[in-house]
Design a protein around this motif. Structure first.
Motif, PDB file in Angstrom:
ATOM      1  N   THR A 138       0.843  -1.172   0.128  1.00 47.56           N
ATOM      2  CA  THR A 138      -0.251  -0.078   0.092  1.00 47.56           C
ATOM      3  C   THR A 138       1.213   0.612  -0.449  1.00 47.56           C
ATOM      4  OG1 THR A 138      -1.768  -0.858   0.720  1.00 47.56           O
ATOM      5  CG2 THR A 138      -1.987   1.240   1.520  1.00 47.56           C
ATOM      6  N   SER A 139       2.025   1.422   0.767  1.00 53.82           N
ATOM      7  CA  SER A 139       3.141   2.621   0.858  1.00 53.82           C
ATOM      8  C   SER A 139       3.514   2.679  -0.476  1.00 53.82           C
ATOM      9  CB  SER A 139       3.726   1.879   1.866  1.00 53.82           C
ATOM     10  OG  SER A 139       2.552   2.320   2.944  1.00 53.82           O
ATOM     11  N   ILE A 140       4.578   1.715  -1.168  1.00 54.20           N
ATOM     12  CA  ILE A 140       5.184   1.864  -1.890  1.00 54.20           C
ATOM     13  C   ILE A 140       4.981   1.923  -2.917  1.00 54.20           C
ATOM     14  CG2 ILE A 140       8.142   1.052  -2.125  1.00 54.20           C
ATOM     15  CD1 ILE A 140       8.149  -0.254   0.311  1.00 54.20           C
ATOM     16  N   CYS A 141       4.319  -0.122  -3.733  1.00 53.52           N
ATOM     17  CA  CYS A 141       3.939   0.333  -5.352  1.00 53.52           C
ATOM     18  C   CYS A 141       3.313  -0.883  -5.130  1.00 53.52           C
ATOM     19  CB  CYS A 141       5.745  -0.373  -6.416  1.00 53.52           C
ATOM     20  SG  CYS A 141       6.774  -0.893  -5.834  1.00 53.52           S
ATOM     21  N   GLY A 142       2.101  -1.334  -4.623  1.00 53.44           N
ATOM     22  CA  GLY A 142       1.686  -2.921  -5.017  1.00 53.44           C
ATOM     23  C   GLY A 142       2.546  -3.471  -4.796  1.00 53.44           C
ATOM     24  N   ALA A 143       1.528  -4.565  -6.012  1.00 52.73           N
ATOM     25  CA  ALA A 143       2.373  -6.169  -6.081  1.00 52.73           C
ATOM     26  C   ALA A 143       3.199  -6.384  -6.218  1.00 52.73           C
ATOM     27  CB  ALA A 143       1.116  -6.564  -6.521  1.00 52.73           C
ATOM     28  N   ALA A 144       3.942  -5.524  -7.170  1.00 47.85           N
ATOM     29  CA  ALA A 144       5.453  -5.518  -6.903  1.00 47.85           C
ATOM     30  C   ALA A 144       6.272  -5.273  -5.934  1.00 47.85           C
ATOM     31  CB  ALA A 144       6.098  -4.468  -8.452  1.00 47.85           C
ATOM     32  N   ALA A 145       6.349  -4.265  -4.863  1.00 46.53           N
ATOM     33  CA  ALA A 145       6.898  -4.517  -3.170  1.00 46.53           C
ATOM     34  C   ALA A 145       5.860  -5.699  -2.900  1.00 46.53           C
ATOM     35  CB  ALA A 145       6.168  -3.136  -2.865  1.00 46.53           C
TER      36      ALA A 145
END
Length: 337
Positions: A138-145
Motif C-alpha cells: 500500500t505504501s510503496i508500489c503495490g503488488a511488486a512491493a
C-alpha cells in the motif's frame, strides 16, 4: 527370482521427471495475454491482468504439480530480475528536481504509511508477515512491493496472495476516485499530481489517474510515484537487517538483497546516461514481461477457499491503510503545493 519379477511388475510406475519448462510456458502464455489486453486497454496494468488470470485459472482449473518448478522460477528469480530492471525507469535527477518538500512528503508517506499500518494490523490480530506485506504494498508500489518483501521474509503463500489481492482491490478503487476528488476539491494540477503520485499503489494506475486529471498533473504524479518506488531499496534493506537478527545463523539473508543492489545499479546507469534509448525501450518491455509472469505465478496462489478462511481482517487493514496513505498524501500535497 519369480517373486522379484512379480514385485517389479506390481510396483507403480514412477512419475516422469519434469523441469521448469511446462510452468514457464504457461507463464509466458499468460504474460502474452496480459500484455495484449493492456495494448487494447492501456488503463489496466498488465501486472493486474496477470494476477487476475492466475487467480481465475487456479480456482477454475488448478494446475498440476508438473507446473510447480516453472512457477517457482517465475515467482522468485524472474521477479527479482524484473524489480532490478524497474530501476531503469528512474533518474536521480528527476527525483531531486522535485525539491526537498516533495521528497519529504514521499518519505513521510512511506515511513508513516508502513508504521501506521503495522500498528493497525497488530490491533486487528494479523500475523507480522501479513501486515508487513499489505503495508509495503500500500505504501510503496503495490503488488511488486508485496512480491519483493515476500522474497525477503519468505511468507506463507496465503499471506502473499491475500496481500496482493488487497492492494489490487484498493489500488483499482483509487484509480477512479482520486481524479474525481481532485476535481471536486478544485485542486490545481501540481497539487493533484503530488496527491495522486503519493497515494495510488501501482505505477500504471498513477499514469492512468494522472492522465485523467491532465498532462500537467500526469508529469508530476509519475515522478512522485517513482520517488516512492525508489524507497523500495531502503525499506528492503531495513527488512533484511531485521530478518538477520531473528534468523538462525545458517539461514540469515544478505545484508542487502542482491536484487536491491541490482535495482540501485540500474537507477545509477540510467541516471548517468550510459544506457542507449533503444536498450531502455527493450528493457522496459522485458521488465513488464518478467513482472507480469511473476504476478501470474503469484496469482495462482489466490484461492477463494483460502481467502474465505483468512476472513475480512486483511481487507479491513487494506481499507484503513489506503485511507491513511491517501490522507498523508493529501496533507503533504497541500503543504508543499
Amino acid at each position: 527370482m519369480t517373486r522379484q519379477l512379480e514385485s517389479v511388475q506390481q510396483a507403480p510406475p514412477s512419475p516422469p521427471a519434469t523441469g521448469p519448462v511446462p510452468g514457464l510456458l504457461v507463464c509466458a502464455l499468460a504474460t502474452a495475454v496480459a500484455m495484449g489486453v493492456n495494448r487494447w486497454l492501456p488503463v489496466v496494468s498488465p501486472l493486474l491482468i496477470a494476477i487476475v488470470l492466475g487467480a481465475i485459472l487456479t480456482n477454475v482449473a488448478p494446475l498440476g504439480p508438473r507446473y510447480a518448478p516453472g512457477m517457482a522460477i517465475a515467482s522468485r528469480p524472474l521477479l527479482r530480475i524484473g524489480i532490478a530492471l524497474l530501476g531503469l525507469q528512474l533518474l536521480f535527477g528527476d527525483i531531486l528536481g522535485l525539491g526537498a518538500g516533495v521528497i519529504a512528503v514521499i518519505v513521510c508517506v512511506v515511513v508513516f504509511g508502513i508504521g501506521g499500518m503495522l500498528w493497525v494490523g497488530a490491533k486487528l490480530g494479523l500475523s507480522p508477515a501479513q501486515r508487513l506485506l499489505i503495508a509495503c504494498g500500500t505504501s510503496i508500489c503495490g503488488a511488486a512491493a508485496v512480491a519483493a518483501v515476500d522474497g525477503v521474509i519468505d511468507a506463507d503463500d496465503e499471506d502473499g496472495a491475500t496481500a496482493i489481492g488487497t492492494v489490487v482491490v484498493f489500488g483499482t478503487m483509487l484509480l477512479g476516485l482520486l481524479p474525481l476528488a481532485v476535481h471536486f476539491l478544485s485542486l490545481g494540477p501540481e497539487i493533484g499530481g503530488i496527491w495522486v503520485g503519493a497515494s495510488v499503489h501501482e505505477v500504471a494506475q498513477v499514469v492512468a489517474a494522472g492522465g485523467m486529471i491532465g498532462s500537467g498533473a500526469l508529469a508530476v504524479a509519475v515522478v512522485v510515484k517513482l520517488g516512492r518506488v525508489l524507497m523500495l531499496a531502503p525499506v528492503m534493506t531495513v527488512i533484511s537487517l531485521r530478518q538477520r537478527r531473528h534468523a538462525p545463523a545458517g539461514k540469515r539473508p544478505p545484508l542487502v538483497p542482491v536484487f536491491v543492489l541490482g535495482f540501485l545499479a540500474c537507477v545509477t546507469l540510467r541516471s548517468v546516461g550510459v544506457v542507449p534509448d533503444g536498450v531502455l525501450q527493450v528493457a522496459g518491455y522485458v521488465q513488464v514481461a518478467l513482472l507480469s509472469a511473476a504476478m501470474f505465478a503469484l496469482g495462482t496462489g489466490v484461492r477463494i477457499s483460502a481467502l474465505r478462511a483468512v476472513g475480512p481482517r486483511p481487507f479491513v487493514l487494506g481499507a484503513i491503510g489506503t485511507t491513511w496513505v491517501v490522507g498523508l498524501g493529501l496533507a503533504g500535497a497541500l503543504l508543499v503545493g
